[in-house]
Write an enzyme that holds these catalytic residues in place. Structure first.
Site, PDB file in Angstrom:
ATOM      1  N   ASP A  14      59.393-111.329  24.952  1.00 46.82           N
ATOM      2  CA  ASP A  14      59.300-112.917  24.301  1.00 46.82           C
ATOM      3  C   ASP A  14      58.865-112.694  22.938  1.00 46.82           C
ATOM      4  O   ASP A  14      58.254-112.968  22.029  1.00 46.82           O
ATOM      5  CB  ASP A  14      58.954-114.002  25.045  1.00 46.82           C
ATOM      6  CG  ASP A  14      60.653-114.459  25.716  1.00 46.82           C
ATOM      7  OD1 ASP A  14      61.492-113.871  25.543  1.00 46.82           O
ATOM      8  OD2 ASP A  14      60.069-115.025  27.051  1.00 46.82           O
ATOM      9  N   ARG A  94      47.992-118.645  34.362  1.00 47.83           N
ATOM     10  CA  ARG A  94      47.947-119.271  32.863  1.00 47.83           C
ATOM     11  C   ARG A  94      47.105-120.112  32.547  1.00 47.83           C
ATOM     12  O   ARG A  94      46.411-120.237  31.077  1.00 47.83           O
ATOM     13  CB  ARG A  94      49.373-120.260  33.076  1.00 47.83           C
ATOM     14  CG  ARG A  94      50.618-119.341  33.664  1.00 47.83           C
ATOM     15  CD  ARG A  94      50.959-117.933  32.601  1.00 47.83           C
ATOM     16  NE  ARG A  94      51.373-117.894  32.669  1.00 47.83           N
ATOM     17  CZ  ARG A  94      51.722-116.320  32.357  1.00 47.83           C
ATOM     18  NH1 ARG A  94      50.876-115.445  32.772  1.00 47.83           N
ATOM     19  NH2 ARG A  94      52.900-115.895  33.147  1.00 47.83           N
ATOM     20  N   ASP A 123      55.845-122.627  32.498  1.00 43.42           N
ATOM     21  CA  ASP A 123      54.232-122.115  31.689  1.00 43.42           C
ATOM     22  C   ASP A 123      54.574-122.912  30.251  1.00 43.42           C
ATOM     23  O   ASP A 123      53.295-122.982  30.332  1.00 43.42           O
ATOM     24  CB  ASP A 123      54.704-120.088  31.491  1.00 43.42           C
ATOM     25  CG  ASP A 123      53.797-119.945  32.939  1.00 43.42           C
ATOM     26  OD1 ASP A 123      53.850-119.616  33.792  1.00 43.42           O
ATOM     27  OD2 ASP A 123      54.347-118.377  32.928  1.00 43.42           O
ATOM     28  N   SER A 175      62.752-110.586  34.137  1.00 44.43           N
ATOM     29  CA  SER A 175      61.603-110.717  33.272  1.00 44.43           C
ATOM     30  C   SER A 175      60.113-110.552  34.439  1.00 44.43           C
ATOM     31  O   SER A 175      60.723-111.606  36.049  1.00 44.43           O
ATOM     32  CB  SER A 175      61.477-112.483  33.666  1.00 44.43           C
ATOM     33  OG  SER A 175      60.279-112.925  32.913  1.00 44.43           O
TER      34      SER A 175
END
Length: 402
Positions: A14, A94, A123, A175
């Site tokens: 990504d 995160r 996320d 992923s």
């Protein structure tokens, strides 16, 4: 108008295609930022890749010690586990990544930040709540919510058309997200909850049936609820987690396959490998069992669900998290000592618990010693404790006679 943007960059599919996309669609300078929270060899060659795809520079920030000390340890002390299984590996990472991204954006004079999170995932919320809490003036660019790419297959085609080097393929579509605390896997065949994960998917943990035939005993030492050593060897936070991961992984500890409820409303299926985290969480619970009184432990367990939701939902930089941390810190003052665990073919059992603050008294618990406990006192206690039940039964009996 966006002149300069700092992108949270991993070098994965990504974010690799986002750099040229930002330049094509916004005509801006792109600065990439990668935070090292324990991705291992995933960071190798990252600078060359970022510059080759159009970034003006790449910051690689070593955040491993801070990550464990200031994010993992508080979550562990709180006992936060999301929906009975998930030890919040991705969720915890995160806030620290977004925080460092914001700091770089401010120091570089950027007017925007960007991330590669999809519009279906959690996320995006975690990154953007951190942006809002720490730098509300920065514009947020979320390409997955803007572009025409609809799937990972489309993203792979986009990368191939622009000769962007990627490791993902249409055959290997999982992923993955890795840090010191865990490794997650999503997508591909995992999207079918009736499909058993392929053995080749697991990377950090041995298959339990292939694990050593002899058990491994491991002692974890704590000070005020924080892990400080393994087998009488004091270790820094990151190294302690790394060692626990290695030992747990060898014995098949820490595999999780779950269907969870995303914040955005849908259910998703994924697998997690958290060998060290599983060991440390269980050791911590066992030590609390002898160090905390009943009422404190029960209230703490109730608040652990709130803490887990808070972390999962990206609400790290909030007054509520700070308030909960204050409560947890107070509860953890007596939680010092050592727990010895037995690891064997995917199973984790406790062998011993010891603490100078232990509330356990053998003379009180023993059937063979009085220890100052008068068994005759139990009669009056039961009479009072059972009074509501007794009254209700008497009333029902009277009514049945009418």
């Amino acid at each position: 108008m966006v002149r300069k943007v700092v992108l949270a960059y991993s070098g994965g599919l990504d974010t690799s295609i986002i750099i040229p996309w930002l330049k094509e669609n916004y005509g801006c300078e792109v600065i990439a930022m990668a935070g090292d929270v324990g991705q291992a060899d995933e960071l190798e060659g990252l600078e060359e890749k970022a510059l080759r795809t159009g970034a003006s520079k790449l910051f690689v920030e070593d955040l491993k010690e801070e990550f464990v000390r200031d994010y993992v340890w508080p979550t562990l002390r709180a006992g936060a586990i999301f929906e009975r299984k998930y030890l919040l590996g991705t969720s915890i990472a995160r806030p620290i990544l977004a925080k460092r991204q914001v700091e770089i954006a401010i120091s570089e004079g950027a007017d925007a930040v960007a991330h590669g999170c999809t519009g279906k995932g959690n996320d995006q919320v975690r990154f953007e709540l951190t942006y809002k809490a720490l730098a509300p003036h920065l514009q947020v660019i979320a390409p997955w919510r803007e572009w025409d790419i609809k799937s990972r297959e489309d993203a792979i085609d986009y990368a191939h058309q622009r000769r962007i080097p990627i490791t993902a393929s249409k055959e290997k579509i999982y992923s993955e997200d890795r840090n010191l605390w865990h490794l997650s896997h999503e997508g591909g065949s995992l999207e079918d909850p009736t499909s058993e994960p392929e053995e080749s998917l697991w990377s950090l943990t041995a298959a339990p049936e292939e694990a050593p035939d002899q058990p491994r005993y491991l002692e974890v030492e704590f000070e005020s609820g924080t892990p400080v050593g393994l087998d009488s060897r004091r270790l820094a936070p990151a190294e302690l987690v790394e060692q626990a991961n290695r030992i747990g992984g060898e014995h098949g500890i820490g595999r999780v396959d779950m269907v969870e409820n995303r914040l955005v409303g849908m259910k998703s299926r994924g697998t997690y490998e958290t060998p060290g985290g599983t060991i440390l969480m269980q050791a911590h619970r066992e030590l609390e069992s002898i160090c905390l009184d009943r009422d404190t432990l029960r209230v703490k367990d109730m608040l652990a669900l709130t803490y887990a939701d808070l972390v999962y939902n990206g609400q790290w930089f909030t007054p509520l998290r700070e308030a909960l941390d204050s409560f947890v810190t107070a509860t953890q003052q007596p939680v010092s000592g050592a727990v010895r665990l037995k690891l064997y073919k995917g199973n984790l059992t406790v062998a011993s618990r010891a603490s100078c603050h232990s509330l356990y008294r053998e003379d009180l618990a023993s059937f063979d010693q009085a220890g100052g406990y008068r068994q005759a006192d139990a009669k009056g206690f039961i009479n009072l404790f059972g009074l509501p039940v007794q009254v209700r039964a008497l009333i029902q009996r009277q009514q049945s006679r009418r």
